[in-house]
Structure formats: C-alpha cells, structure tokens
Design a protein around this motif. Structure first.
Motif, PDB file in Angstrom:
ATOM      1  N   SER A 131       0.273  -1.307  -0.280  1.00 28.41           N
ATOM      2  CA  SER A 131      -0.454   0.357   0.424  1.00 28.41           C
ATOM      3  C   SER A 131       0.618   1.042  -0.101  1.00 28.41           C
ATOM      4  CB  SER A 131      -1.155   0.216   1.394  1.00 28.41           C
ATOM      5  OG  SER A 131      -0.019  -0.024   2.406  1.00 28.41           O
ATOM      6  N   SER A 132       1.846   1.499   0.762  1.00 26.68           N
ATOM      7  CA  SER A 132       3.011   2.027   0.408  1.00 26.68           C
ATOM      8  C   SER A 132       2.532   2.965   1.535  1.00 26.68           C
ATOM      9  CB  SER A 132       2.921   2.589  -1.187  1.00 26.68           C
ATOM     10  OG  SER A 132       3.489   2.348  -2.382  1.00 26.68           O
ATOM     11  N   ALA A 133       2.318   2.712   2.208  1.00 30.53           N
ATOM     12  CA  ALA A 133       1.500   3.404   3.689  1.00 30.53           C
ATOM     13  C   ALA A 133       2.865   4.168   4.533  1.00 30.53           C
ATOM     14  CB  ALA A 133       0.883   2.429   4.113  1.00 30.53           C
ATOM     15  N   CYS A 134       3.702   2.812   4.129  1.00 29.98           N
ATOM     16  CA  CYS A 134       5.813   3.552   4.459  1.00 29.98           C
ATOM     17  C   CYS A 134       6.045   4.248   3.845  1.00 29.98           C
ATOM     18  CB  CYS A 134       5.892   2.068   4.775  1.00 29.98           C
ATOM     19  SG  CYS A 134       7.358   1.679   3.372  1.00 29.98           S
ATOM     20  N   CYS A 135       6.103   4.887   3.292  1.00 25.75           N
ATOM     21  CA  CYS A 135       7.481   6.255   2.486  1.00 25.75           C
ATOM     22  C   CYS A 135       6.319   6.874   1.568  1.00 25.75           C
ATOM     23  CB  CYS A 135       7.597   5.348   1.237  1.00 25.75           C
ATOM     24  SG  CYS A 135       8.782   3.574   1.267  1.00 25.75           S
ATOM     25  N   SER A 136       4.916   7.594   2.217  1.00 32.73           N
ATOM     26  CA  SER A 136       4.551   8.296   1.585  1.00 32.73           C
ATOM     27  C   SER A 136       3.607   9.487   2.745  1.00 32.73           C
ATOM     28  CB  SER A 136       2.666   8.349   1.334  1.00 32.73           C
ATOM     29  OG  SER A 136       2.027   7.445   2.049  1.00 32.73           O
ATOM     30  N   ALA A 173      17.972   5.467   6.575  1.00 35.62           N
ATOM     31  CA  ALA A 173      19.166   6.995   6.240  1.00 35.62           C
ATOM     32  C   ALA A 173      18.351   7.080   4.691  1.00 35.62           C
ATOM     33  CB  ALA A 173      20.378   6.138   5.898  1.00 35.62           C
ATOM     34  N   GLN A 174      18.101   6.426   4.024  1.00 43.77           N
ATOM     35  CA  GLN A 174      17.060   6.402   3.470  1.00 43.77           C
ATOM     36  C   GLN A 174      15.631   7.661   3.195  1.00 43.77           C
ATOM     37  OE1 GLN A 174      16.803   2.871   1.544  1.00 43.77           O
ATOM     38  NE2 GLN A 174      18.415   2.619   0.660  1.00 43.77           N
ATOM     39  N   LEU A 175      15.531   6.721   4.248  1.00 44.09           N
ATOM     40  CA  LEU A 175      13.365   6.868   4.364  1.00 44.09           C
ATOM     41  C   LEU A 175      14.028   8.775   5.070  1.00 44.09           C
ATOM     42  CD1 LEU A 175      11.756   4.353   6.385  1.00 44.09           C
ATOM     43  CD2 LEU A 175      11.328   5.304   3.773  1.00 44.09           C
ATOM     44  N   TYR A 176      15.074   9.021   6.254  1.00 42.50           N
ATOM     45  CA  TYR A 176      15.520  10.039   6.277  1.00 42.50           C
ATOM     46  C   TYR A 176      16.363  11.296   4.825  1.00 42.50           C
ATOM     47  CZ  TYR A 176      18.397  14.085   8.466  1.00 42.50           C
ATOM     48  OH  TYR A 176      18.892  15.585   8.578  1.00 42.50           O
ATOM     49  N   LYS A 177      16.820  10.375   4.240  1.00 41.32           N
ATOM     50  CA  LYS A 177      17.530  11.115   3.135  1.00 41.32           C
ATOM     51  C   LYS A 177      16.126  12.204   1.776  1.00 41.32           C
ATOM     52  CE  LYS A 177      21.893   9.511   2.832  1.00 41.32           C
ATOM     53  NZ  LYS A 177      22.690   8.931   1.451  1.00 41.32           N
ATOM     54  N   LYS A 178      14.845  11.266   2.331  1.00 39.60           N
ATOM     55  CA  LYS A 178      14.005  11.250   0.883  1.00 39.60           C
ATOM     56  C   LYS A 178      13.216  13.012   2.248  1.00 39.60           C
ATOM     57  CE  LYS A 178      12.702   6.692  -1.455  1.00 39.60           C
ATOM     58  NZ  LYS A 178      11.558   5.840  -1.252  1.00 39.60           N
ATOM     59  N   GLY A 179      13.389  12.718   2.968  1.00 36.63           N
ATOM     60  CA  GLY A 179      12.236  14.226   4.216  1.00 36.63           C
ATOM     61  C   GLY A 179      11.238  13.914   5.080  1.00 36.63           C
ATOM     62  N   LEU A 180      11.259  12.464   4.770  1.00 37.35           N
ATOM     63  CA  LEU A 180      10.407  11.762   6.123  1.00 37.35           C
ATOM     64  C   LEU A 180      10.416  11.857   7.307  1.00 37.35           C
ATOM     65  CD1 LEU A 180       9.680   8.414   3.517  1.00 37.35           C
ATOM     66  CD2 LEU A 180       8.683  10.735   3.937  1.00 37.35           C
ATOM     67  N   GLU A 210      27.893   7.560   8.143  1.00 34.52           N
ATOM     68  CA  GLU A 210      28.933   7.492   6.691  1.00 34.52           C
ATOM     69  C   GLU A 210      27.788   6.987   6.316  1.00 34.52           C
ATOM     70  OE1 GLU A 210      32.355   6.565   6.127  1.00 34.52           O
ATOM     71  OE2 GLU A 210      32.818   7.213   8.652  1.00 34.52           O
ATOM     72  N   LEU A 211      26.603   7.360   6.216  1.00 36.53           N
ATOM     73  CA  LEU A 211      25.431   7.013   4.979  1.00 36.53           C
ATOM     74  C   LEU A 211      25.452   7.842   4.735  1.00 36.53           C
ATOM     75  CD1 LEU A 211      23.536   3.980   5.755  1.00 36.53           C
ATOM     76  CD2 LEU A 211      25.249   3.861   4.300  1.00 36.53           C
ATOM     77  N   GLY A 212      25.890   9.145   4.978  1.00 45.86           N
ATOM     78  CA  GLY A 212      25.097  11.065   4.890  1.00 45.86           C
ATOM     79  C   GLY A 212      23.915  11.508   6.029  1.00 45.86           C
ATOM     80  N   VAL A 213      24.671  10.578   7.131  1.00 45.71           N
ATOM     81  CA  VAL A 213      22.980  11.422   8.199  1.00 45.71           C
ATOM     82  C   VAL A 213      23.430  12.179   8.680  1.00 45.71           C
ATOM     83  CG1 VAL A 213      21.358  10.678   9.185  1.00 45.71           C
ATOM     84  CG2 VAL A 213      21.753   9.362   7.705  1.00 45.71           C
ATOM     85  N   PRO A 214      23.208  13.650   9.166  1.00 49.83           N
ATOM     86  CA  PRO A 214      24.313  14.827   9.691  1.00 49.83           C
ATOM     87  C   PRO A 214      23.854  14.021  10.903  1.00 49.83           C
ATOM     88  CG  PRO A 214      22.495  15.765   8.560  1.00 49.83           C
ATOM     89  CD  PRO A 214      22.335  14.232   7.990  1.00 49.83           C
ATOM     90  N   ARG A 215      24.976  14.501  12.154  1.00 46.08           N
ATOM     91  CA  ARG A 215      25.039  14.403  12.999  1.00 46.08           C
ATOM     92  C   ARG A 215      23.717  15.064  14.437  1.00 46.08           C
ATOM     93  NH1 ARG A 215      30.047  12.505  15.398  1.00 46.08           N
ATOM     94  NH2 ARG A 215      32.188  12.320  13.729  1.00 46.08           N
ATOM     95  N   SER A 216      23.952  15.969  13.354  1.00 44.06           N
ATOM     96  CA  SER A 216      22.827  17.042  14.634  1.00 44.06           C
ATOM     97  C   SER A 216      21.159  15.908  14.486  1.00 44.06           C
ATOM     98  CB  SER A 216      22.905  18.154  13.781  1.00 44.06           C
ATOM     99  OG  SER A 216      22.005  17.836  12.660  1.00 44.06           O
ATOM    100  N   ALA A 217      20.841  14.832  13.467  1.00 38.62           N
ATOM    101  CA  ALA A 217      19.950  14.612  13.094  1.00 38.62           C
ATOM    102  C   ALA A 217      19.470  13.187  13.592  1.00 38.62           C
ATOM    103  CB  ALA A 217      19.732  13.837  11.549  1.00 38.62           C
ATOM    104  N   ILE A 218      20.790  12.799  14.398  1.00 40.07           N
ATOM    105  CA  ILE A 218      21.034  11.571  14.759  1.00 40.07           C
ATOM    106  C   ILE A 218      21.029  11.784  16.356  1.00 40.07           C
ATOM    107  CG2 ILE A 218      22.217   9.095  15.581  1.00 40.07           C
ATOM    108  CD1 ILE A 218      23.641   9.817  12.465  1.00 40.07           C
ATOM    109  N   ILE A 219      19.894  10.929  17.069  1.00 45.47           N
ATOM    110  CA  ILE A 219      19.456  10.828  19.039  1.00 45.47           C
ATOM    111  C   ILE A 219      19.908   9.475  19.308  1.00 45.47           C
ATOM    112  CG2 ILE A 219      17.739  11.168  20.430  1.00 45.47           C
ATOM    113  CD1 ILE A 219      15.751  12.687  18.635  1.00 45.47           C
TER     114      ILE A 219
END
Length: 328
Positions: A131-136, A173-180, A210-219
C-alpha cells in the motif's frame, strides 16, 4: 477483556500442571526434595515472567526459550530417549520420541516450510509495503530498532561489521534523505553477552553518518534492551524534545507487528516501515517456483524457522503482559 480471559486460562493450565507434578512427587518424606525443587522452579518461572531482564530471570527465560525452539525441543526429546536405553534394549516411548524429534528437525529445516512460515509472519508487513504506507507519510522522527544489527569492534577489527539484519540501518537513512522526518532515533541498548562494554546505538550512529545522515539529526536511545523498553524510552525522548508522538518505525518485517502494537500502546502513532524480508515468494503474482532442493533440510532454513517461532513466542508474551495495543 480478551487479555484477562487469556491470563485466566493460562493460569488455570499452569495450576493444573503444577498440581499434577506435585501429586506425582508422592507424599512420603523421601520426596521432600522433589517438592522443594518444584517450588523453587515455580519461583524461578515467576521471576522470569515478571523480570525477564534480571540476571536470573534472563537465564531462566533463555532456557525456556531454548526448550520451545525446534532444535532445543528435538534435543530434549533425544536426550530423554537415551535415558530409556538400558541393557541393549530400548524402552517405550523412546522410539516415538526419536521419530518425533527427527520429524520436527526435518520439517523445520526444510526451506519450503521456513519460507511459508516467514511469509505468514510477514503478511502484515507485505500489505504495508504493497500500500506504500511506509513511504508517503511524514513524521517527527524515524525510530530505528537497531539491536543486533552490528557487531562490536574488537582489537582484531578496525571497522564496524554489520549483521544480516543491518538492512534496516540503510533503510532508515534512505527514509531520512527522502525528507520524511527530521530526526532518526537509534534505539539499541548495551550489547548482550559480549565482553566488550559498548552500547550498540553508538556504533549504529557511526554507520548512519557514513551513509550521509548529519550528526545533528541522530538521537541516541541507549537503554532499550527490549522492544518494550525501546517504546518507553522513545516516548520519553519525544516528550522531552517537544516532538509529536508520530514516528516511522523501521525494523524487520517479522517484528513489525509486535513493534507497531507496542509503540502504539505507549501512545504513539506508528507508520510502519518494514524491511529485512525473508519470504522468497511474498506476492501472489510472483513467478517463483519451489524446486526439489527446497524440500531438503538446510541449516539456514532451520534458523529462519526458529526466528519466526521466537517472534510468535515474544508476541504471545507481550500479549500476556498487556504491552500490546488492541489489535493483536
């Protein structure tokens, strides 16, 4: 009401079993030790049920879990069967126990059975992906359940090694880079049964960077050794930072149902984002067909069957403890 009724039935069954064992231990003084051992075992079982994270409770829980796993169950049957062999002869029911153990091992180690079991366990996750619920939908945070996704750094290693469940790190990391979501909450407590005194969440953070997620975005959530603890700790983090209790939950497809219900029980709205799929043939229109080799026992298939069975046991345990939101 269903939880209460289930607990009542479960308690009645336990009482009947305990009474039967007590009666069979006899009434003379020679069986006093047997009765004391029975009482001690009951105390350990209660401790394991209500305090599975305590040292004693964890040890008892692991033993019970081993006994209910296909391999452990088969070994117990075979060991008991060997005690019935004496004087070159085999007493009943030893042959039945041996045959039962072999049947259990053969079936649970067959890839065709393992894939079917995984597909049944991942059915809800398959529907979510379809249903693509996880990515919309967007949320205030992505929660990555990372326990067991990495191996500790030891003197012979210079890098963090990933396990077969590490796909969820890449997916988060992919979901974060999509701006979700603006944050990734990494929930992974201290490593279990390791001599290295490290918190796994710290290593996962390094991989995410290493995958490109900023330090400030990781809790980091470094205390959750179990899924239930992760849900409690995550809710506290959301409240402390003033974030809405809406999260994208990233975990394995097998675990996504228990994870979603547990986090919902703690007052969060969960957008499930399953990964680490095991089912070879998850969709009805798939062209995959089983071959003869899929019916022959394999160690990998036994591991998959055991993983599915462990999740069902955990789901039932969470249900008895009342840690799941309505919908189980």
């Amino acid at each position: 009401m269903l939880i209460i009724l289930t607990r009542i039935v479960f308690c009645i069954l336990l009482i009947c079993i305990i009474k039967s064992l007590w009666d069979n231990s006899g009434g003379d003084k020679r069986n006093l030790i047997s009765k004391l051992l029975l009482v001690f075992s009951i105390i350990l079982l209660i401790l394991a049920f209500y305090a599975p994270d305590s040292p004693v409770g964890a040890a008892v829980f692991r033993f019970l879990a081993f006994a209910f796993k296909p391999l452990g169950f088969s070994i117990i049957l075979l060991v008991y069967a060997t005690t019935l062999i004496s004087g070159g002869g085999i007493k009943g029911p030893a042959p039945t126990l041996i045959i039962t153990a072999l049947i259990v091992l053969i079936i649970t180690s067959a890839p065709v059975f393992a894939v079917w079991a995984a597909q049944e366990a991942e059915e809800d996750a398959i529907e979510v992906v379809g249903s693509s619920a996880c990515c919309s939908e967007t949320a205030d945070a992505i929660v990555l359940l990372g326990q067991g996704t990495t191996q500790p750094i030891i003197p012979d290693r210079i890098q963090i090694q990933l396990t077969k469940t590490a796909e969820r790190i890449i997916y988060a990391a992919q979901l974060y880079k999509k701006g979700l979501a603006p944050y990734i909450i990494v929930s992974a407590g201290p490593r279990i049964e390791d001599d290295v005194n490290t918190v796994e969440a710290v290593d996962i953070k390094r991989v995410l960077i290493e995958l490109g997620v900023p330090r400030s975005a990781i809790i980091l959530e470094p205390n959750g050794a179990t899924l239930h603890e992760s849900a409690i700790e995550t809710r506290e983090i959301l409240d402390e930072r003033g974030l809405e209790p809406v999260v994208i939950l990233v975990t394995s497809a097998i675990q996504i149902r228990r994870g979603s219900l547990t986090f919902t029980r703690e007052g969060m709205r969960v957008i499930p984002a399953p990964t680490d799929f095991n089912a070879v043939n998850p969709y009805e229109d798939s062209t995959y067909r089983f071959v003869l080799a899929d019916f022959l026992p394999k160690a990998e298939a036994l591991l998959l069957t055991t993983e599915v069975w462990e999740e069902y046991l955990a789901l039932f345990y969470y249900f008895l403890r009342g840690w799941l939101a309505p919908g189980f």
